[in-house]
Write a protein that holds these residues in place. Structure first.
Motif, PDB file in Angstrom:
ATOM      1  N   TYR A  25       0.766  -1.138   0.031  1.00 51.76           N
ATOM      2  CA  TYR A  25       0.047  -0.063   0.097  1.00 51.76           C
ATOM      3  C   TYR A  25       1.100   1.360  -0.030  1.00 51.76           C
ATOM      4  CZ  TYR A  25      -3.130  -3.759   0.671  1.00 51.76           C
ATOM      5  OH  TYR A  25      -3.785  -4.964   0.705  1.00 51.76           O
ATOM      6  N   VAL A  26       0.780   1.872  -1.105  1.00 50.89           N
ATOM      7  CA  VAL A  26       1.786   3.023  -1.132  1.00 50.89           C
ATOM      8  C   VAL A  26       0.861   4.233  -1.728  1.00 50.89           C
ATOM      9  CG1 VAL A  26       3.579   1.597  -2.044  1.00 50.89           C
ATOM     10  CG2 VAL A  26       1.918   2.585  -3.649  1.00 50.89           C
ATOM     11  N   GLY A  27       1.411   5.386  -1.791  1.00 50.85           N
ATOM     12  CA  GLY A  27       0.877   6.724  -2.647  1.00 50.85           C
ATOM     13  C   GLY A  27       0.865   6.413  -4.042  1.00 50.85           C
ATOM     14  N   LEU A  28       0.033   6.943  -4.557  1.00 51.48           N
ATOM     15  CA  LEU A  28      -0.071   7.076  -6.240  1.00 51.48           C
ATOM     16  C   LEU A  28      -0.544   8.421  -6.604  1.00 51.48           C
ATOM     17  CD1 LEU A  28      -1.587   3.434  -7.059  1.00 51.48           C
ATOM     18  CD2 LEU A  28       0.882   4.037  -7.247  1.00 51.48           C
ATOM     19  N   PRO A  29      -0.343   8.853  -7.647  1.00 50.94           N
ATOM     20  CA  PRO A  29      -0.719  10.067  -8.225  1.00 50.94           C
ATOM     21  C   PRO A  29      -2.559  10.207  -7.942  1.00 50.94           C
ATOM     22  CG  PRO A  29       0.531   9.488  -9.873  1.00 50.94           C
ATOM     23  CD  PRO A  29       0.433   8.211  -8.829  1.00 50.94           C
TER      24      PRO A  29
END
Lengths: 136, 136, 136
Positions: C118-122
């Motif tokens: 689980y990460v940041g995405l645009p």
């Protein structure tokens, strides 16, 4: 076409979706992201070891190794280990655990490359690890 | 068994744990996650370039290249580059830097694939990059 | 030196930087991180499907498959799929979609390994997927 082989150690719970814990195709063996689940118990949901970082990390590495072994590989075959932590404050302790773990593995080849990044993981999980190995 | 070879450029600090900056096994070469550390100075702790994104990104790419070269490879051998940023607001600038950097590398092969995601990194680090290369 | 080949499906927008949607070198094929962009329209910026997780996930898998096919590969060749989500609450639904999608693909080989983090995405993107395949 080169055949693809999947393997699941007896200690492992069934993957929660249509993926394999480990696959080999040609000389490439890939271990899926492993977390610190305790050995599977018939009829029980997956249960993480821990909850502390030490216990989870060591169980996670044990789980990666089990997949490698099921695929006829060992840590010496691994070229890349990806470590996912949830907290940058865990880096130093994870490194201590990692060093201690590998010191006991009796590697005869140099250690794998590694990338460690900090991500979100499902509640209760502090660490996830996957590994890429080259066989032959 | 195919031998695994590890390499550490002279410019690099010792890894903070039992991993290699780069390894090669068979035709696969993996570069560990590199950050924007300046060339190692005897007796000094690792120090990041920067602190701006431009300086760190270019130093990081320089560090990846140093590992590739130490392993007898070049950017032309790389099939995958993973870029880890900490802020989606850095994407456009990183791409500009990335394009400018590779325009100067004189590649004779098409560029590698790439995935960019946004993660946590240790304090002071804005970017991390690793790379997978195929030799032979 | 083994030649590196890049491929871009006709449905794909130009990558936003100097990378390839897919490359092959030797027997290794790497698909870059794909998101749920709809098929490219001349003169239009990339537009994500959705905005719901279902539509984006299925479009993303379609986009990965298009790159594999452009490179002469199929899902059966894939050894590792990396799934990046933005919300741990999306895991169960993504797995359902993933299972349904692959049930329809008529795989003749076992499924690939997978790691989900689980990460940041645009902004506007809920899922990104990349894939490593072994050919030959």
């Amino acid at each position: 076409m080169t055949k693809k082989t999947a393997f699941t150690p007896a200690t492992h719970t069934t993957p929660p979706a249509a993926f394999s814990h480990g696959v080999r195709k040609g000389n490439i063996l890939q271990v899926a992201g492993q977390v610190g689940f305790l050995p599977a118990q018939e009829g029980q949901p997956p249960t993480p070891a821990g909850p502390d970082l030490r216990t989870q990390t060591l169980q996670t590495l044990t789980n990666v190794k089990a997949v490698l072994q099921e695929g006829g590989a060992s840590w010496d075959d691994v070229v890349m280990i990806r470590v996912y932590l949830t907290d940058t404050g865990h880096f130093a302790e994870m490194n201590d655990l990692y060093n201690g773990y590998f010191a006991e593995q009796g590697l005869t080849e140099p250690p794998a490359a590694r990338t460690t990044v900090y991500v979100g993981l499902p509640a209760g999980l502090l660490v996830e690890v996957d590994a890429l190995a080259v066989l032959g």
